[in-house]
Design an enzyme around this catalytic site. Structure first.
Site, mmCIF file in Angstrom:
data_model
loop_
_atom_site.group_PDB
_atom_site.id
_atom_site.type_symbol
_atom_site.label_atom_id
_atom_site.label_comp_id
_atom_site.label_asym_id
_atom_site.label_seq_id
_atom_site.Cartn_x
_atom_site.Cartn_y
_atom_site.Cartn_z
ATOM 1 N N ASP A 1 2.052 38.500 -55.461
ATOM 2 C CA ASP A 1 3.188 38.247 -56.352
ATOM 3 C C ASP A 1 2.985 39.011 -57.667
ATOM 4 O O ASP A 1 2.280 38.538 -58.562
ATOM 5 C CB ASP A 1 3.270 36.722 -56.576
ATOM 6 C CG ASP A 1 4.423 36.316 -57.467
ATOM 7 O OD1 ASP A 1 5.010 37.190 -58.137
ATOM 8 O OD2 ASP A 1 4.726 35.112 -57.514
ATOM 9 N N HIS B 1 1.929 65.365 -65.389
ATOM 10 C CA HIS B 1 3.174 64.894 -64.779
ATOM 11 C C HIS B 1 3.959 66.072 -64.231
ATOM 12 O O HIS B 1 4.504 66.030 -63.145
ATOM 13 C CB HIS B 1 4.050 64.205 -65.841
ATOM 14 C CG HIS B 1 3.886 62.718 -65.869
ATOM 15 N ND1 HIS B 1 4.032 61.926 -64.760
ATOM 16 C CD2 HIS B 1 3.599 61.869 -66.872
ATOM 17 C CE1 HIS B 1 3.846 60.663 -65.086
ATOM 18 N NE2 HIS B 1 3.565 60.600 -66.366
ATOM 19 N N GLU C 1 5.901 55.856 -59.042
ATOM 20 C CA GLU C 1 5.635 56.776 -60.163
ATOM 21 C C GLU C 1 4.587 57.825 -59.818
ATOM 22 O O GLU C 1 3.454 57.474 -59.472
ATOM 23 C CB GLU C 1 5.188 55.955 -61.389
ATOM 24 C CG GLU C 1 5.028 56.795 -62.636
ATOM 25 C CD GLU C 1 4.728 55.964 -63.884
ATOM 26 O OE1 GLU C 1 5.166 54.790 -63.968
ATOM 27 O OE2 GLU C 1 4.046 56.485 -64.773
#
Ligand code: MEV
Length: 451
Positions: free
Chosen positions: A305, A402, A111
Site C-alpha cells: 500500500d 534525464h 519516471e
C-alpha cells in the site's frame, strides 16, 4: 545461485518466520547483484539473466514479463467496477548489497532515470560492503477515539489497569496471528485537546509479523471499543490504525565512496544540498519526494500500500517540524555516510502482495523472507535514490541524465531498435535536438548506411 538446502529436509525459513500460505516459500538470494551493462541488454536477455540469477521459473515470471497474461478475473475481485488494468514499466535495480546479501530489486514506476540512478548509487556503496539495515519490528498502532469522557485522567489510568484483559480480548480476534508469533503487545493512552474539548485516545500496539496488518489491527480496535466505553464512561467514535507507524521503523546506512561520487567538492555539495532540505520545507518536500521515488516503486512492485507508506513517511518527517528522512555526514577519509529512518508498514502475506501475480513474481525475484527484510531493501533503495538525486543536483544538474534517457525513449519511439537506440540518442543529445522527427531522419540515414 539460490540455495536449495531447505528442499533437502530442512524447514523452509519462511515458515519458521511466520509466513502463512499463499506466497511461495522464498529461497536464498542472488549471489552477486552486479550485472555490468544490464541496461544495454535487449529485454529478452535481461529476463534470462534475472531467471538465471534468481531461480524464478518461466511460469512465475510470466505475469511480470507478459502483463497481458495476467488473468483479469483476479483483478476483478481486487477492487470494484473493474474494466481493465493499468500497466507500469517494471525495471530491475542492480548492485544492491544489504546486510551482506545481494538483491535484484524490482521497481515499478513511470519516471525515467530512477532505476538507473538507484543502481548507480548502490554501486558506490560496494567498496564499503553495501548497506546496513535494521528495524524496530513490525508493530502497528490502532487508535480508539473516546469522547465525552467525564474524568479523562482517571479514565486513562483505568484503561491501563485493564490492560491484561484488553490485550487478551484483542488477541482472541486473531488466533492465526498469535500462532505465528504476533499479536497485541501493549496499550497506551493519551489525552488530547481538540476544538471540541478533550478526548481520550487509546492506542493498541500490535505485532503484525509479515502482514501489513491493517485488517488485523482494525478488527482488534473494533472489538475493544465496547469495553473501552464501559471503562471510561465515554463514547467511542473512530477505531482505525494510524499510518504514522513510528513503532515500525526501518533504518539503513551506507558509506558512498568519495572518488566514485566525483571527489570532495561533490561530497560537500551533497551535504550542503541536504542541509538546505533540513532548513527549508519547500526544498525538503522535493528532497523527500526523491526518496519516495525509490521507495514507492518497490512498494508498488510488491503489491504493498504505497499511500500508507507515503502517509507514514511524511507524517514521520513532520513530527518535529518537516525535515529530511535522510542524514549525511563525512567520515575521516572524506567519504560520504548516508542514513535513513522511515516507517515501513509493508508485508508479504495478505492483500495484493499475495493475490497479484506480478507482485508475487517481484517478491520471488527479491527473495526476501520477512516483511521487515523487505523493509530493509526498500529503505536502502530510498537512501540510494536520494543520494543519486543530490549528487546530480550538486554537480551537473539532473537534466543531463534525464535528457540522455529521454533521448533513448525518443529514439525507440521513432522506431530504432538494438544498437541504433544508443547511437541515435547520442546524436540527439549532442545536437540538443531531442525530437522524434529528427530521430526518424537519423534512423533512416543510419539504417541506409548499415545496409
Ligand atoms: C524528481 O522526481 C526527484 C528530484 O527532484 C529529487 C530531488 O530534487 O532531490 C530530482
Amino acid at each position: 545461485m539460490r540455495s536449495q538446502s531447505w528442499k533437502n529436509g530442512l524447514i523452509p525459513p519462511a515458515f519458521l518466520l511466520g509466513m502463512s500460505k499463499g506466497i511461495s516459500v522464498v529461497e536464498a538470494l542472488v549471489e552477486d547483484s552486479r550485472i555490468s551493462g544490464f541496461y544495454k541488454l535487449p529485454r529478452e536477455d535481461r529476463i534470462k539473466k534475472v531467471i538465471e540469477l534468481t531461480g524464478i521459473s518461466e511460469e512465475e515470471i510470466k505475469p511480470l514479463t507478459d502483463p497481458g497474461s495476467v488473468d483479469l478475473e483476479i483483478l476483478d475481485h481486487m477492487i470494484e467496477n473493474v474494466i481493465g488494468a493499468m500497466t507500469l514499466p517494471l525495471g530491475i535495480a542492480t548492485n544492491f548489497r544489504i546486510n551482506e546479501q545481494d538483491y535484484l530489486i524490482p521497481m515499478a514506476l513511470e519516471e525515467p532515470s530512477v532505476v538507473a540512478a538507484a543502481s548507480n548509487a548502490a554501486r558506490m556503496t560496494r567498496p564499503y560492503g553495501g548497506f546496513t539495515a535494521t528495524d524496530t519490528g513490525p508493530i502497528m498502532i490502532a487508535q480508539i477515539q473516546v469522547v465525552n469522557v467525564p474524568t479523562p485522567h482517571s479514565a486513562k489510568l483505568r484503561i491501563i489497569e485493564e490492560k491484561p484483559m484488553l490485550l487478551d480480548l484483542a488477541n482472541e480476534q486473531d488466533p492465526i496471528l498469535v500462532k505465528f508469533g504476533g499479536g497485541a503487545r501493549d496499550i497506551r493512552v493519551r489525552i488530547i485537546d481538540t476544538s471540541l474539548g478533550s478526548m481520550v485516545i487509546c492506542e493498541l500496539l500490535v505485532d503484525t509479523r509479515d502482514a501489513m496488518g491493517a485488517n488485523a489491527v482494525n478488527t482488534m480496535a473494533e472489538a475493544l471499543a465496547p469495553k473501552i466505553e464501559d471503562i471510561t464512561g465515554g463514547k467511542v467514535l473512530l477505531r482505525i490504525l494510524s499510518n504514522l507507524a513510528e513503532k515500525r521503523l526501518v533504518r539503513a546506512r551506507a558509506t558512498f565512496d568519495k572518488e566514485m561520487l566525483g571527489g570532495e567538492e561533490v561530497v560537500d555539495g551533497i551535504i550542503a544540498a541536504w542541509a538546505f532540505a533540513e532548513a527549508d520545507p519547500y526544498r525538503c518536500a522535493t528532497h523527500n519526494k526523491g526518496i519516495m521515488n525509490g521507495i514507492d516503486s518497490v512498494v508498488i512492485a510488491t503489491g504493498n500500500d504505497f499511500r500508507a507508506i507515503e502517509a507514514g513517511a511524511h507524517s514521520f518527517a513532520s513530527v518535529d517540524g518537516y525535515s529530511s528522512l535522510t542524514k549525511y555526514e563525512k567520515d575521516a577519509e572524506g567519504n560520504l555516510i548516508g542514513s535513513i529512518e522511515i516507517p515501513m508498514a509493508v508485508g508479504l502475506v495478505g492483500g495484493a502482495t499475495k493475490v497479484h501475480p506480478v507482485a508475487r513474481a517481484a517478491v520471488k525475484i527479491l527473495g526476501v523472507k520477512t516483511g521487515m527484510e523487505l523493509g530493509h531493501v526498500i529503505a536502502s533503495v530510498g537512501l540510494a535514490q536520494n543520494l543519486a538525486a543530490l549528487r546530480a543536483l550538486a554537480s551537473e544538474g539532473i537534466q543531463r541524465g534525464h535528457m540522455s534517457l529521454h533521448a533513448r525513449n525518443v529514439a525507440a519511439t521513432a522506431g530504432a531498435r538494438g544498437d541504433l537506440v544508443d547511437k541515435i540518442a547520442k546524436i540527439l543529445v549532442e545536437e540538443k535536438n531531442v525530437k522524434v522527427e529528427r530521430a526518424k531522419e537519423l534512423l533512416e540515414e543510419l539504417s541506409k548506411s548499415t545496409k
